[in-house]
Design an enzyme around this catalytic site. Sequence first.
Site, PDB file in Angstrom:
ATOM      1  N   ARG A  71     -12.798   5.599  26.081  1.00 31.87           N
ATOM      2  CA  ARG A  71     -13.125   5.788  24.410  1.00 31.87           C
ATOM      3  C   ARG A  71     -11.828   6.155  24.353  1.00 31.87           C
ATOM      4  O   ARG A  71     -10.884   6.244  23.038  1.00 31.87           O
ATOM      5  CB  ARG A  71     -14.388   6.164  24.891  1.00 31.87           C
ATOM      6  CG  ARG A  71     -14.171   6.528  23.020  1.00 31.87           C
ATOM      7  CD  ARG A  71     -14.592   5.375  22.432  1.00 31.87           C
ATOM      8  NE  ARG A  71     -14.811   5.304  20.837  1.00 31.87           N
ATOM      9  CZ  ARG A  71     -13.547   5.535  19.678  1.00 31.87           C
ATOM     10  NH1 ARG A  71     -12.248   5.535  20.140  1.00 31.87           N
ATOM     11  NH2 ARG A  71     -14.525   5.581  18.537  1.00 31.87           N
ATOM     12  N   LYS A  72     -10.612   7.074  24.762  1.00 38.70           N
ATOM     13  CA  LYS A  72      -9.927   7.657  24.960  1.00 38.70           C
ATOM     14  C   LYS A  72      -8.495   6.609  25.017  1.00 38.70           C
ATOM     15  O   LYS A  72      -8.793   5.019  25.204  1.00 38.70           O
ATOM     16  CB  LYS A  72      -9.455   8.624  25.622  1.00 38.70           C
ATOM     17  CG  LYS A  72     -10.912   9.731  25.769  1.00 38.70           C
ATOM     18  CD  LYS A  72     -11.772  10.496  24.280  1.00 38.70           C
ATOM     19  CE  LYS A  72     -12.251  11.592  24.748  1.00 38.70           C
ATOM     20  NZ  LYS A  72     -13.510  10.614  24.849  1.00 38.70           N
ATOM     21  N   ILE A  73      -7.560   7.235  24.335  1.00 41.33           N
ATOM     22  CA  ILE A  73      -6.488   6.001  24.210  1.00 41.33           C
ATOM     23  C   ILE A  73      -5.522   6.131  24.872  1.00 41.33           C
ATOM     24  O   ILE A  73      -5.518   4.721  25.502  1.00 41.33           O
ATOM     25  CB  ILE A  73      -4.801   7.374  23.639  1.00 41.33           C
ATOM     26  CG1 ILE A  73      -5.648   7.372  21.920  1.00 41.33           C
ATOM     27  CG2 ILE A  73      -3.380   6.379  23.919  1.00 41.33           C
ATOM     28  CD1 ILE A  73      -4.554   8.380  21.509  1.00 41.33           C
ATOM     29  N   HIS A 119     -11.439   9.414  29.437  1.00 43.40           N
ATOM     30  CA  HIS A 119     -12.331   7.931  29.289  1.00 43.40           C
ATOM     31  C   HIS A 119     -12.263   6.757  28.609  1.00 43.40           C
ATOM     32  O   HIS A 119     -11.139   6.816  27.766  1.00 43.40           O
ATOM     33  CB  HIS A 119     -13.713   8.676  28.898  1.00 43.40           C
ATOM     34  CG  HIS A 119     -14.725   7.894  28.453  1.00 43.40           C
ATOM     35  ND1 HIS A 119     -15.137   6.973  27.382  1.00 43.40           N
ATOM     36  CD2 HIS A 119     -16.269   8.343  29.333  1.00 43.40           C
ATOM     37  CE1 HIS A 119     -16.355   6.431  28.099  1.00 43.40           C
ATOM     38  NE2 HIS A 119     -16.760   7.419  28.730  1.00 43.40           N
TER      39      HIS A 119
END
Length: 386
Positions: free
Chosen positions: A190-192, A188
């Site tokens: 929002r992930k790194i 997603h």
Amino acid sequence: MTTLLKPAPAMIPVARPYIGEEEERGVLDVLRSGWVTQGPRVAEFEAKFAEYVGCEHAIAVSSCTTALQLSLIVSGIGPGDEVICPSLSFIATANAIACIGATPVFVDIDLSTYNLDPAAVEAHISTRTKAILAVHQIGLSAELNTLHLVAAKHGLKLIEDAACAIGSEYDGQLIGRPVGDIACFSFHPRKIMTTGEGGMITTRDADLAERLRRLRQHAMSMSDVTRHNAKQIAIETYDEIGFNFRMTDMQAAVGIAQLGRLDSMLDKRRSLAQRYSNALEHLSWLRVPYVPENCRHNYQSYMVLLIGEAAAQRDHIMQRLLERNISTRRAIMAIHREAPYRSASWEDSLPQTSLVTDTGMILPLFHQMTEEDQDYVIEAIHEVQL
């Protein structure tokens, strides 16, 4: 209200995906190839991801939520079963359990790491318990060795919700070569690293990997690529109920480029996280992240815990920072407070979970963040009036 010495910059977000020309070229190449669904680029992404984390098998899917669902299904879990998990997690952790007809059983956390407290897990095991779903919270590994011992003692599966944990380490090993049975990752934004949406399952078990590959594509007995490349007529079969949980080649192309830049993104995040800790650790009204000696954090999020009077004023502090163009977020949610899982009994049995969700605050951290941006955030925090 105290006025900052420096003028406010443009809004500093909590997170921002880092996508460059390599990702754009990769997607364009896929579009021009004529093969845009799950195909050769997904297979390439899976191979490179497996190599990166040091695991034999990687299976790309549409999200970490679907990765968790499939992992539970192939672990033999279904209606009437119970799965132990933390309440301190994104709601998808529990939803994946509920969606296959099983029941999430919430266990409290270790306040120092925000991960499942292994000492509390055993007390919640019943005759219906079939698995422990351990979350590596905001990128810090759970205490896997102890949880694995508990799982083995009681004949349970150990599944890792590694949604936030790409690049994190436990006992010198990258998360992704499961201590238990399976690990599940999220891509997603929002992930790194991101593929827009998407997920990955890793396992050392060849039989599990084969079944996972079938189930993600309607339980089809052969892949589209195999059928497309066949030199003789090939007719597939469907031997069980499956799902449409596939990743596209467009997403995989982005993932391949992201994986190539992952180490540099991890280095930058760890550097910024250390700058935060150095600048904030002396403040008496907050606690900076703690990292056990056998773990390496990827700092998917940088969360501080507010203490004393500041804890009661968290939302006020967040508002003051927002007025200075600094975006923050509340701490990790407590799933047991949301309508599908709400129960007074959970509130009584999860005191540490409730404490963290009520008093934690996530600060901005992303690859493009400059030291000047971070200094502005640090200055604003120092000037907070309690």
